[in-house]
Design a protein around this motif. Structure first.
Motif, PDB file in Angstrom:
ATOM      1  N   GLU A  73       0.821  -1.212   0.000  1.00 21.97           N
ATOM      2  CA  GLU A  73       0.000   0.000   0.000  1.00 21.97           C
ATOM      3  C   GLU A  73       0.854   1.261   0.000  1.00 21.97           C
ATOM      4  O   GLU A  73       0.786   2.073   0.923  1.00 21.97           O
ATOM      5  N   PRO A  74       1.650   1.435  -1.017  1.00 22.79           N
ATOM      6  CA  PRO A  74       2.591   2.568  -1.029  1.00 22.79           C
ATOM      7  C   PRO A  74       1.901   3.925  -1.060  1.00 22.79           C
ATOM      8  O   PRO A  74       2.485   4.913  -0.667  1.00 22.79           O
ATOM      9  N   THR A  75       0.642   3.966  -1.512  1.00 18.76           N
ATOM     10  CA  THR A  75      -0.042   5.256  -1.544  1.00 18.76           C
ATOM     11  C   THR A  75      -1.080   5.354  -0.431  1.00 18.76           C
ATOM     12  O   THR A  75      -1.821   6.329  -0.347  1.00 18.76           O
ATOM     13  N   GLY A  76      -1.122   4.344   0.423  1.00 19.90           N
ATOM     14  CA  GLY A  76      -2.168   4.256   1.432  1.00 19.90           C
ATOM     15  C   GLY A  76      -2.203   5.435   2.379  1.00 19.90           C
ATOM     16  O   GLY A  76      -3.242   5.764   2.949  1.00 19.90           O
TER      17      GLY A  76
ATOM     18  N   SER B  76       0.126  10.623  -4.244  1.00 24.01           N
ATOM     19  CA  SER B  76      -0.233   9.319  -4.804  1.00 24.01           C
ATOM     20  C   SER B  76       0.049   9.308  -6.292  1.00 24.01           C
ATOM     21  O   SER B  76       0.597   8.347  -6.839  1.00 24.01           O
ATOM     22  N   GLN B  77      -0.315  10.410  -6.945  1.00 24.81           N
ATOM     23  CA  GLN B  77      -0.118  10.510  -8.387  1.00 24.81           C
ATOM     24  C   GLN B  77       1.379  10.483  -8.717  1.00 24.81           C
ATOM     25  O   GLN B  77       1.816   9.785  -9.639  1.00 24.81           O
ATOM     26  N   VAL B  78       2.166  11.177  -7.890  1.00 27.33           N
ATOM     27  CA  VAL B  78       3.618  11.200  -8.101  1.00 27.33           C
ATOM     28  C   VAL B  78       4.178   9.778  -8.012  1.00 27.33           C
ATOM     29  O   VAL B  78       4.953   9.336  -8.865  1.00 27.33           O
ATOM     30  N   VAL B  79       3.737   9.056  -6.966  1.00 25.04           N
ATOM     31  CA  VAL B  79       4.228   7.691  -6.769  1.00 25.04           C
ATOM     32  C   VAL B  79       3.808   6.812  -7.942  1.00 25.04           C
ATOM     33  O   VAL B  79       4.601   6.050  -8.485  1.00 25.04           O
ATOM     34  N   PHE B  80       2.555   6.968  -8.342  1.00 24.24           N
ATOM     35  CA  PHE B  80       2.070   6.143  -9.457  1.00 24.24           C
ATOM     36  C   PHE B  80       2.874   6.405 -10.727  1.00 24.24           C
ATOM     37  O   PHE B  80       3.334   5.477 -11.388  1.00 24.24           O
TER      38      PHE B  80
ATOM     39  N   VAL C  88       0.510  -4.254  -3.232  1.00 19.28           N
ATOM     40  CA  VAL C  88      -0.782  -4.503  -2.617  1.00 19.28           C
ATOM     41  C   VAL C  88      -1.437  -3.140  -2.500  1.00 19.28           C
ATOM     42  O   VAL C  88      -0.793  -2.175  -2.092  1.00 19.28           O
ATOM     43  N   THR C  89      -2.661  -3.024  -2.900  1.00 21.88           N
ATOM     44  CA  THR C  89      -3.294  -1.700  -2.790  1.00 21.88           C
ATOM     45  C   THR C  89      -4.794  -1.803  -2.527  1.00 21.88           C
ATOM     46  O   THR C  89      -5.449  -2.781  -2.882  1.00 21.88           O
ATOM     47  N   HIS C  90      -5.300  -0.774  -1.886  1.00 21.55           N
ATOM     48  CA  HIS C  90      -6.744  -0.616  -1.707  1.00 21.55           C
ATOM     49  C   HIS C  90      -7.289   0.447  -2.647  1.00 21.55           C
ATOM     50  O   HIS C  90      -8.487   0.635  -2.764  1.00 21.55           O
ATOM     51  N   ASP C  91      -6.329   1.155  -3.281  1.00 21.11           N
ATOM     52  CA  ASP C  91      -6.687   2.305  -4.105  1.00 21.11           C
ATOM     53  C   ASP C  91      -7.160   1.814  -5.470  1.00 21.11           C
ATOM     54  O   ASP C  91      -6.384   1.310  -6.272  1.00 21.11           O
ATOM     55  N   GLU C  92      -8.463   1.947  -5.714  1.00 18.74           N
ATOM     56  CA  GLU C  92      -9.036   1.363  -6.942  1.00 18.74           C
ATOM     57  C   GLU C  92      -8.490   2.014  -8.188  1.00 18.74           C
ATOM     58  O   GLU C  92      -8.209   1.355  -9.186  1.00 18.74           O
ATOM     59  N   GLU C  93      -8.336   3.336  -8.125  1.00 14.12           N
ATOM     60  CA  GLU C  93      -7.855   4.064  -9.301  1.00 14.12           C
ATOM     61  C   GLU C  93      -6.431   3.624  -9.628  1.00 14.12           C
ATOM     62  O   GLU C  93      -6.086   3.375 -10.778  1.00 14.12           O
ATOM     63  N   PHE C  94      -5.646   3.488  -8.540  1.00  8.63           N
ATOM     64  CA  PHE C  94      -4.273   3.048  -8.682  1.00  8.63           C
ATOM     65  C   PHE C  94      -4.221   1.678  -9.349  1.00  8.63           C
ATOM     66  O   PHE C  94      -3.498   1.447 -10.315  1.00  8.63           O
ATOM     67  N   ALA C  95      -5.069   0.771  -8.855  1.00 12.02           N
ATOM     68  CA  ALA C  95      -5.108  -0.583  -9.400  1.00 12.02           C
ATOM     69  C   ALA C  95      -5.577  -0.567 -10.855  1.00 12.02           C
ATOM     70  O   ALA C  95      -5.003  -1.231 -11.719  1.00 12.02           O
ATOM     71  N   ALA C  96      -6.583   0.225 -11.126  1.00 12.58           N
ATOM     72  CA  ALA C  96      -7.166   0.259 -12.468  1.00 12.58           C
ATOM     73  C   ALA C  96      -6.162   0.729 -13.515  1.00 12.58           C
ATOM     74  O   ALA C  96      -6.242   0.351 -14.686  1.00 12.58           O
ATOM     75  N   ASN C  97      -5.207   1.549 -13.076  1.00 11.67           N
ATOM     76  CA  ASN C  97      -4.222   2.073 -14.022  1.00 11.67           C
ATOM     77  C   ASN C  97      -2.976   1.211 -14.164  1.00 11.67           C
ATOM     78  O   ASN C  97      -2.093   1.516 -14.949  1.00 11.67           O
TER      79      ASN C  97
END
Lengths: 417, 234
Positions: free
Chosen positions: B170-173, B180-184, B201-210
């Motif tokens: 969860e690096p952007t958690g 978050s955008q920078v990390v992504f 591992v992430t909970h961030d849906e947008e992060f996962a979707a991309n």
């Protein structure tokens, strides 16, 4: 290893107060050890030196109390059966050593022997008005005696050589002279237990620093004491021997006893009480110092445990990024050893300072020993021992928590967040 | 594309407070240069799986292979050396060493590896910090930085040994949307430009979707694996 050292250094610098407190524990432990051991061994050496100056390495004398075969056994050596003689007492037996001068001459030729001085002693009463002071006079070859006990350095007034030319001169212990209220040049009247009375002239005084000698003893020529005892010119009761190596005294004494048939007593047997005393002092010193260091060790153990507890996250990340158990353990071991090393060094310096202060402290030895300051032994050996002590306690105290840190499971810490 | 990480029939149990199977027959294959997201509800076992494939957790059944090397059964010290060289970590909490400077934090894993001289490592660390835009904080203490800055430093640290795989828990958690955008973007750049693989591992849906591929887990099993078609990748 270098990296572990850098990390350890950063940890130590990050908490200076905690580091210093941990160091102080070791510092005081080591300082106390140095101070105590210096003083105790100083005292031991001092007393040993004192006794050594007053006891010969080996003393040969005729021990009339030695058990000997009874007259029945001598008369009927072959008969078996019970032979009892009740309460035998030596008759016509004197403490005289036969051929004492020849024995001394023989001993001087022995390469192990530094000097051999025949002497005889007499119990005397020094008359001081109506009072009689108990004491003794040793008849010696003063030059030979000087070789054994370095008398020259103990002379306070008068000269050793004056005794040689005087037929009724004595060198008197300083304490005894003070009690008798006499000075060099005065005359003293002595009485032997046999009732013989004689007037002697004090030609000098000496001080050994040991009350038992200074308050009772006087030196005279052999002939003078033979005259006091009304004995012939070959009458000698003791031979004092000084060896080149003092540690050879015990076996040499046994050898001489067999050779001459007289009792030969080495200095260790004669001063058993002093030696026991120094052993007990050593035990005391080491047990107190070890206790102090153990306490310091517990301090380090606690502080390291606390540090490790605070650094759980750091340990987890180090292990995640590739530090093995040994690397993590080294980081904390180094911290503990650095604390131990600098703590010990400061302890040694502080200990040196304390022992110096103690050596300045005035101390009155009373009548028994004449010292005015506490004797302190500044021996490099103890500083080396102290350093080893300090490092080993901190190593042991640091090992358990450090090993624990190495075993920490990083997942538990990371997930625990 | 060649396979960088492969698990076969991985099972794992928790024994406290009672025996419980957290991972059930996990067969996962990750290709080099892939940007993979592990998603699923809390307690589904995705973090546990991440720690198994990160080699930190060795208490499992089945086999793990990274870079063609069988890692199951190796000792902790061997695994530590392997992680040092081949795996970079980015956690939700930034886990920088607070007493050390930003630069030192980045340098430590490389110093541990000992592949380059200290001078070279310093230059490389500065380069990574520049890449993440935090080079002006290099001499500051790590604890003085903001959360977003710390996370960027943590990524620089993960990159310092040029690992084959970067793993994120969860690096952007814990970050705001900007960071978050920078990390992504950074992760995206790592995979496309440097060919390194990312598993997070992430909970961030947008992060996962991309990301390139989303692997969904539930009750200790992989229940779906879906590749996102990305125009610039095709």
């Amino acid at each position: 290893m270098n990296l572990a050292f850098q990390i350890a250094k950063t940890h130590l610098y990050a908490k200076p107060r905690q580091t210093i407190v941990a160091m102080l524990g070791v510092t005081f432990g080591i300082a106390m050890f140095i101070t105590m051991v210096s003083l105790m061994t100083g005292l031991n050496n001092f007393t040993e030196e004192l006794t050594m100056t007053s006891t010969p390495d080996i003393r040969i004398y005729n021990d009339v109390t030695e058990p000997r075969p009874s007259i029945l056994e001598e008369a009927f050596p072959k008969e078996s059966g019970l032979k009892v003689v009740h309460h035998p007492k030596p008759k016509n037996e004197t403490p005289k050593l036969r051929n004492a001068f020849q024995m001394a001459e023989l001993l001087r030729k022995d390469p192990m022997v530094l000097g051999a001085a025949p002497l005889l002693t007499s119990q005397v009463f020094y008359n001081y008005g109506p009072v009689q002071l108990n004491g003794n006079i040793a008849g010696v070859d003063i030059m030979e005696e000087d070789k054994l006990f370095d008398l020259r350095s103990k002379i306070i007034t008068g000269r050793l050589e004056d005794l040689l030319t005087s037929s009724d001169g004595i060198l008197m212990g300083s304490g005894l002279a003070r009690k008798l209220n006499m000075r060099t040049g005065d005359r003293v009247v002595i009485t032997t237990p046999e009732g013989f009375t004689m007037t002697l002239k004090i030609i000098g005084t000496f001080q050994f620093g040991l009350g038992t000698i200074d308050n009772t003893k006087a030196y005279a020529n052999i002939a003078t004491v033979q005259k006091i005892l009304q004995k012939d010119q070959s009458y000698i009761t003791d031979i004092n021997i000084k060896l080149r190596d003092i540690n050879q005294a015990k076996p040499k004494a046994v050898e001489l006893q067999r050779l001459f048939g007289y009792k030969a007593e080495d200095w260790e047997t004669a001063n058993a009480t002093f030696l026991t005393g120094s052993i007990i002092r050593n035990i005391l010193t080491y047990s107190v110092s070890i206790t102090l260091l153990v306490v310091a060790g517990f301090g380090i153990y606690n502080i390291l445990n606390m540090t490790i507890h605070n650094k759980m996250k750091d340990i987890a990340i180090l292990k995640a990024t590739g530090f093995g158990a040994a690397d993590v353990r080294n980081i904390f071991m180094i911290q503990s050893l650095v604390i131990g090393f600098f703590g010990s060094i400061f302890g040694l310096i502080l200990g040196l300072f304390f022992s110096y202060l103690v050596s300045l402290a005035p101390f009155n030895g009373g009548d028994f020993i004449s010292i005015d300051h506490l004797p302190v032994n500044f021996n490099l050996k103890f500083y080396v021992i102290g350093l080893i002590f300090g490092l080993s306690t901190t190593a042991i105290a640091g090992f358990l928590p450090s090993r624990g840190a190495g075993k920490i499971d990083p997942i538990e810490i990371i997930r625990g967040q | 594309m060649q396979t960088i990480l492969k698990t076969e029939h991985v099972n794992k149990y928790f024994y406290e407070p009672q025996k419980f199977q957290v991972l059930k027959d996990i067969n996962l294959e990750v290709r080099q240069g892939e940007f993979l997201s592990l998603v699923g509800k809390s307690g589904c076992g995705k973090s546990t799986l991440l720690y198994v494939i990160s080699t930190m957790d060795t208490d499992y059944e089945g086999t793990l292979e990274i870079n063609g090397m069988q890692l199951t059964g190796k000792t902790q010290n061997e695994l530590a050396r392997f992680r040092n060289e081949h795996i970079g970590f980015v956690f939700q909490f930034h886990f920088l060493l607070p007493e050390f400077s930003v630069l030192q934090n980045v340098m430590i894993p490389a110093l541990k590896l000992g592949k380059y001289t200290e001078k070279e490592i310093e230059a490389r660390a500065m380069e990574k910090l520049k890449l993440l835009g935090v080079e002006e904080h290099a001499t500051k203490r790590a604890s003085k930085l903001s959360g977003g800055q710390q996370q960027r430093v943590a990524i620089a640290r993960a990159l310092i040994n040029d690992p084959a795989i970067i793993m994120g828990d969860e690096p952007t958690g814990n970050l705001d949307s900007y960071n978050s955008q920078v990390v992504f973007d950074m992760f995206r750049q790592i995979t496309s430009e440097f060919g390194q693989t990312i598993i997070t591992v992430t909970h961030d849906e947008e992060f996962a979707a991309n990301s390139d591929r989303v692997v969904e887990m539930s009750d200790g099993m992989i229940i779906g694996s879906k590749a996102n078609l990305r125009p610039e990748k095709q």
